[in-house]
Design an enzyme around this catalytic site. Structure first.
Site, PDB file in Angstrom:
ATOM      1  N   PHE A 184     -41.833 -20.907  44.213  1.00 52.75           N
ATOM      2  CA  PHE A 184     -42.559 -21.085  42.945  1.00 52.75           C
ATOM      3  C   PHE A 184     -42.702 -22.577  42.642  1.00 52.75           C
ATOM      4  O   PHE A 184     -41.706 -23.252  42.371  1.00 52.75           O
ATOM      5  CB  PHE A 184     -41.818 -20.374  41.814  1.00 52.75           C
ATOM      6  CG  PHE A 184     -41.244 -19.061  42.288  1.00 52.75           C
ATOM      7  CD1 PHE A 184     -42.088 -18.104  42.820  1.00 52.75           C
ATOM      8  CD2 PHE A 184     -39.884 -18.834  42.286  1.00 52.75           C
ATOM      9  CE1 PHE A 184     -41.580 -16.920  43.315  1.00 52.75           C
ATOM     10  CE2 PHE A 184     -39.361 -17.661  42.782  1.00 52.75           C
ATOM     11  CZ  PHE A 184     -40.213 -16.698  43.303  1.00 52.75           C
TER      12      PHE A 184
ATOM     13  N   ASP B 223     -35.821 -20.531  47.101  1.00 46.40           N
ATOM     14  CA  ASP B 223     -36.171 -21.015  45.764  1.00 46.40           C
ATOM     15  C   ASP B 223     -34.945 -21.056  44.859  1.00 46.40           C
ATOM     16  O   ASP B 223     -34.678 -22.054  44.195  1.00 46.40           O
ATOM     17  CB  ASP B 223     -37.250 -20.116  45.141  1.00 46.40           C
ATOM     18  CG  ASP B 223     -37.714 -20.643  43.803  1.00 46.40           C
ATOM     19  OD1 ASP B 223     -38.656 -21.440  43.766  1.00 46.40           O
ATOM     20  OD2 ASP B 223     -37.095 -20.279  42.780  1.00 46.40           O
TER      21      ASP B 223
ATOM     22  N   ASP C 150     -42.962 -25.338  40.695  1.00 43.99           N
ATOM     23  CA  ASP C 150     -42.731 -25.780  39.316  1.00 43.99           C
ATOM     24  C   ASP C 150     -42.559 -27.304  39.314  1.00 43.99           C
ATOM     25  O   ASP C 150     -43.071 -27.986  40.190  1.00 43.99           O
ATOM     26  CB  ASP C 150     -41.487 -25.061  38.749  1.00 43.99           C
ATOM     27  CG  ASP C 150     -40.228 -25.474  39.494  1.00 43.99           C
ATOM     28  OD1 ASP C 150     -40.352 -26.072  40.595  1.00 43.99           O
ATOM     29  OD2 ASP C 150     -39.120 -25.236  38.981  1.00 43.99           O
TER      30      ASP C 150
HETATM   31  N1  LIG Z   1     -39.030 -22.547  41.192  1.00 43.27           N
HETATM   32  C1  LIG Z   1     -38.456 -22.030  40.119  1.00 43.27           C
HETATM   33  N2  LIG Z   1     -38.748 -22.520  38.897  1.00 43.27           N
HETATM   34  C2  LIG Z   1     -38.139 -21.985  37.830  1.00 43.27           C
HETATM   35  C3  LIG Z   1     -37.220 -20.948  37.919  1.00 43.27           C
HETATM   36  C4  LIG Z   1     -36.807 -20.653  36.611  1.00 43.27           C
HETATM   37  C5  LIG Z   1     -35.795 -19.663  36.158  1.00 43.27           C
HETATM   38  N3  LIG Z   1     -35.645 -18.543  36.977  1.00 43.27           N
HETATM   39  C6  LIG Z   1     -34.515 -17.728  36.705  1.00 43.27           C
HETATM   40  C7  LIG Z   1     -34.411 -16.625  37.631  1.00 43.27           C
HETATM   41  C8  LIG Z   1     -33.190 -16.562  38.227  1.00 43.27           C
HETATM   42  C9  LIG Z   1     -32.390 -17.706  37.952  1.00 43.27           C
HETATM   43  O1  LIG Z   1     -31.088 -17.336  37.613  1.00 43.27           O
HETATM   44  C10 LIG Z   1     -33.193 -18.433  36.860  1.00 43.27           C
HETATM   45  O2  LIG Z   1     -32.614 -18.342  35.605  1.00 43.27           O
HETATM   46  C11 LIG Z   1     -37.493 -21.522  35.767  1.00 43.27           C
HETATM   47  N4  LIG Z   1     -38.283 -22.310  36.523  1.00 43.27           N
HETATM   48  C12 LIG Z   1     -39.087 -23.467  36.140  1.00 43.27           C
HETATM   49  O3  LIG Z   1     -38.209 -24.594  36.058  1.00 43.27           O
HETATM   50  C13 LIG Z   1     -38.725 -25.504  35.081  1.00 43.27           C
HETATM   51  C14 LIG Z   1     -37.759 -25.582  33.918  1.00 43.27           C
HETATM   52  O4  LIG Z   1     -36.826 -26.534  34.115  1.00 43.27           O
HETATM   53  P1  LIG Z   1     -36.007 -27.095  32.830  1.00 43.27           P
HETATM   54  O5  LIG Z   1     -37.032 -27.809  31.953  1.00 43.27           O
HETATM   55  O6  LIG Z   1     -34.964 -28.007  33.440  1.00 43.27           O
HETATM   56  O7  LIG Z   1     -35.430 -25.890  32.146  1.00 43.27           O
HETATM   57  C15 LIG Z   1     -40.029 -24.891  34.578  1.00 43.27           C
HETATM   58  O8  LIG Z   1     -41.116 -25.337  35.362  1.00 43.27           O
HETATM   59  C16 LIG Z   1     -39.764 -23.418  34.788  1.00 43.27           C
HETATM   60  O9  LIG Z   1     -40.964 -22.681  34.836  1.00 43.27           O
HETATM   61  C17 LIG Z   1     -36.894 -20.435  39.209  1.00 43.27           C
HETATM   62  O10 LIG Z   1     -36.095 -19.518  39.418  1.00 43.27           O
HETATM   63  N5  LIG Z   1     -37.540 -21.009  40.264  1.00 43.27           N
END
Ligand SMILES: Nc1nc2c(c(CN[C@H]3C=C[C@H](O)[C@@H]3O)cn2[C@@H]2O[C@H](COP(=O)(O)O)[C@@H](O)[C@H]2O)c(=O)[nH]1
Length: 306
Positions: A213, A283, A215
Site C-alpha cells: 500500500f 507491508d 502511503d
Molecule cells: N502501507 C500501509 N500504510 C498504512 C497502514 C496503516 C494502518 N494499518 C493497520 C492495519 C494493521 C496494522 O496493525 C495497522 O494498524 C495506515 N497506513 C498509512 O500510514 C500513514 C499514517 O501514518 P501516521 O501519520 O504516522 O499515522 C497514512 O498514509 C496511512 O494511510 C498499513 O498497514 N500499511
C-alpha cells in the site's frame, strides 16, 4: 491487481526523480535471509473487533478515512482507529449507513474526540456521505454485503470497491498514462484478512495478488534503507518539508517505485530463498518499522488517497 503491477512498473522505466537500487534491495533481502519478520495485524491493539459484520462496517469506514494525517503533527492513524472504535463501543449504530450520510465536520470531530478541524475535513465528510449513500443504495446498508459479494476474491473486492465508491479510485496520470495504485481499496481487503485471520469475512483465495500500500510511510522506510534513491532536488524538498503536489511526476514516481521495489523484493525472496511471501506481510513489517521511527522524514502530499 495486474493493473497496479503493470502500470507502476511502466513508471519505474521512465522515472527521473526516483530510482530503485537493486543492489541495496538485494542487501535488505540478504540481511533478513529472506524471512520477513512476522508482525501481527493490530499489533498496536487499536482496532474494533467483534468477529461479525459490524467489524466489516468499522474497517470500511476506517479505510474510507485512512489518509493524510500529517498536516496535524499530533494526529495519526491510531487516533482514527481508536476514535471510531470508541464511537462504536459507545453506540453500535454510530456507523450505520444512514448516520454516515448525515455527519458534519464538527460531528465527525466530536465522534473522534479530536479538538480541532481534521486535515481535509470537508473531503472526509464527503467520503463518509458517499460510503453511507452507496452502501444503502447497493448493499442494504452493510459493508458485510459488499464483502459477501466478492466470492472470496480480494481482487474482486478491490474492483467492486473502486467501481461503487469513487473516493477509492486511487490513480494518477503520469506522462499521459493512467497509473493505478489503489492504496485504500487494497488495504481494506488486507485489513479484513488480518482482522479475521484469513477466515470468514477475511477469507480470500488470492491474497498474493494484492500489492503493498503506497502511503507516505513505506517510501520513507525504503529511502532510509537505501532501496529508493531520490534526486538531490527531491531529497532536499522532502527534507525541508516542502509539499509535493498530488499528481506531480515526483509524487507518482515515489508511490510507483515503492510498489515496484517491494514486488522485486518479494520475487528475490522467492527465487533466492525459495520462500513465498505476501506483499501484505512485507507491508506490515515495513510499515511497523516506519511508524516506530518518528524521526523518519516522509513526503508530504495533500491527498485523499493515502
Ligand atoms: N502501507 C500501509 N500504510 C498504512 C497502514 C496503516 C494502518 N494499518 C493497520 C492495519 C494493521 C496494522 O496493525 C495497522 O494498524 C495506515 N497506513 C498509512 O500510514 C500513514 C499514517 O501514518 P501516521 O501519520 O504516522 O499515522 C497514512 O498514509 C496511512 O494511510 C498499513 O498497514 N500499511
Amino acid at each position: 491487481m495486474e493493473d497496479v503491477r503493470r502500470t507502476t512498473a511502466w513508471v519505474v522505466t521512465r522515472a527521473s526523480h526516483v530510482k530503485v537500487d537493486s543492489s541495496e534491495l538485494e542487501k535488505v533481502v540478504d540481511n533478513i535471509q529472506g524471512s520477513i519478520p512476522k508482525v501481527e495485524w493490530n499489533f498496536e491493539g487499536i482496532h474494533y473487533f467483534d468477529n461479525g459484520p459490524l467489524t466489516v462496517q468499522y474497517l470500511f469506514v476506517l479505510d474510507a478515512l485512512n489518509f493524510c494525517f500529517w498536516p496535524d503533527k499530533d494526529l495519526s492513524y491510531d487516533h482514527l482507529a481508536l476514535g471510531l472504535k470508541a464511537a462504536l463501543q459507545n453506540d453500535k449504530s454510530a456507523l450505520d449507513a444512514d448516520r454516515l450520510q448525515s455527519y458534519t465536520g464538527p460531528e465527525l470531530r466530536e465522534l473522534l474526540k479530536w479538538p480541532r478541524p481534521l486535515p481535509l475535513e470537508e473531503e472526509r465528510v464527503r467520503l463518509l456521505h458517499e460510503v453511507g449513500l452507496e452502501l444503502e443504495r447497493s448493499f442494504k446498508g452493510e459493508a458485510a454485503n459488499l464483502v459477501k459479494s466478492c466470492g472470496n476474491s480480494a481482487v474482486t473486492l478491490v474492483a467492486l470497491v473502486a467501481r461503487y465508491f469513487p473516493g477509492f479510485r486511487d490513480h494518477s496520470l503520469y506522462k499521459g498514462h493512467q497509473v493505478f495504485l489503489y492504496k485504500r481499496a487494497q488495504i481494506f481487503a488486507a485489513d479484513l484478512w488480518g482482522a479475521f485471520k484469513g477466515q470468514g469475512y477475511g477469507r480470500f483465495y488470492d491474497m498474493s495478488s494484492i500489492t503493498i500500500f503506497a502511503d507516505y510511510i513505506i517510501p520513507a522506510v525504503l529511502r532510509q534503507n537505501g532501496v529508493l534513491k531520490y534526486s538531490s532536488a527531491l531529497s532536499s524538498s522532502i527534507d525541508s518539508n516542502d509539499e509535493i503536489a498530488p499528481g506531480s511526476e515526483e509524487e507518482v514516481e515515489i508511490r510507483a517505485c515503492t510498489i515496484h521495489a517491494v514486488e522485486k523484493m518479494r520475487e528475490l525472496i522467492e527465487s533466492k530463498f525459495r520462500k513465498q511471501v505476501l506483499s501484505v506481510e512485507m507491508d506490515l513489517w515495513l510499515w511497523s518499522c516506519g511508524v516506530q521511527n518518528p524521526s523518519l522524514q516522509h513526503h508530504r502530499t495533500l491527498s485523499i488517497y493515502y
